[in-house]
Write an enzyme that holds these catalytic residues in place. Sequence first.
Site, PDB file in Angstrom:
ATOM      1  N   HIS A   1      17.731  37.251  55.374  1.00 24.55           N
ATOM      2  CA  HIS A   1      19.139  37.267  55.748  1.00 24.55           C
ATOM      3  C   HIS A   1      19.462  36.348  56.931  1.00 24.55           C
ATOM      4  CE1 HIS A   1      19.297  40.565  52.980  1.00 24.55           C
ATOM      5  NE2 HIS A   1      18.405  41.231  53.692  1.00 24.55           N
TER       6      HIS A   1
ATOM      7  N   ASP B   1      17.873  45.923  60.247  1.00 25.40           N
ATOM      8  CA  ASP B   1      17.195  45.302  59.105  1.00 25.40           C
ATOM      9  C   ASP B   1      16.891  43.855  59.451  1.00 25.40           C
ATOM     10  OD1 ASP B   1      16.349  44.143  56.743  1.00 25.40           O
ATOM     11  OD2 ASP B   1      17.737  45.264  55.485  1.00 25.40           O
TER      12      ASP B   1
ATOM     13  N   GLY C   1      22.415  43.704  51.181  1.00 27.72           N
ATOM     14  CA  GLY C   1      23.116  44.543  50.222  1.00 27.72           C
ATOM     15  C   GLY C   1      23.777  45.730  50.890  1.00 27.72           C
TER      16      GLY C   1
ATOM     17  N   ILE D   1      21.066  35.227  52.404  1.00 31.89           N
ATOM     18  CA  ILE D   1      22.046  36.080  51.738  1.00 31.89           C
ATOM     19  C   ILE D   1      22.413  37.266  52.638  1.00 31.89           C
ATOM     20  CG2 ILE D   1      21.235  35.414  49.449  1.00 31.89           C
ATOM     21  CD1 ILE D   1      19.811  38.123  49.248  1.00 31.89           C
TER      22      ILE D   1
END
Length: 297
Positions: A193, A188, A211, A208
């Site tokens: 991120h 990903d 998830g 961040i």
Amino acid sequence: MPIDAAKALAAQPRTGEISWGAKDVLLYHLGIGAGVPATDPRELRYTLESRLHVLPSFATVAGAGSPGVIGGLSMPGVEVDLARVLHGGQSLTLHRPLPVEGTATSTGRIAAVYDKGKAAVLVMRTEVADADGPLWTNDAQIYVRGEGGWGGDRGPSTRREPPAGEPDLVVERPLREDQALLYRLSGDWNPLHADPGFAERAGFERPILHGLCTYGITLKAVVDTLLDGDVTRVRAYATRFAGVVYPGETLRIRMWRGRGGEGGGGGEVAAAEVRVAVSALERDDAPVLADTVVGHR
């Protein structure tokens, strides 16, 4: 309109071959924090190829990623700004335990498009099968801010009554400062991120955590504690991403064992499931994962 619901739903599924091996599984496990302590026999099940078991959430990255979030945004009828996109939820159904290595056919399509008013939600479904039959089915709920309001179906609510009573177990899992940088190597590459400038443009103070990284960390905590370390007991796993996590924070994971209820009614927990709630310890237990259920045998 950037999202053409009719066109997205009518598009032909995308089918391709994926493959993975022990190195991919090991990298994924390290990306979700396995290997601490490094010589613990319980951790070596995740980090040593001669003892390797596959955590079922590896299915979300197998073959460098089933279409998932990024793949869903390249489907016909979908053209959106990546900075407006959040991963709203994830569900996984296991048809068989995942092998350490394999080659399989992955088929992805937009299964639903919902109008939430201020946002649109795309459900990207990925079905994976090998020569022996179905392996797993993944549903990624993709939340696109600013793309709702066209009068479409709002879709079902994924929210459940919280489980009753005190949790059976509470564990804390500290995250590395470089957790997102390590996890993204499993496929990903969203700059949200890793790139501070991109994260700021998306409305966050800094990059961040994925998830799905929190998703994997949480499943590992459940397996290691309430399921006797047996990854093959997991049958299904679903969550709603309720808030962000920043690398370096500590996750507080609360778990409720099944107690023979019917599940979902009055907050009871079905006998063959574990209900979970995850929060960020340093931010006054801000919710991170909600409506989280691990179905098991």
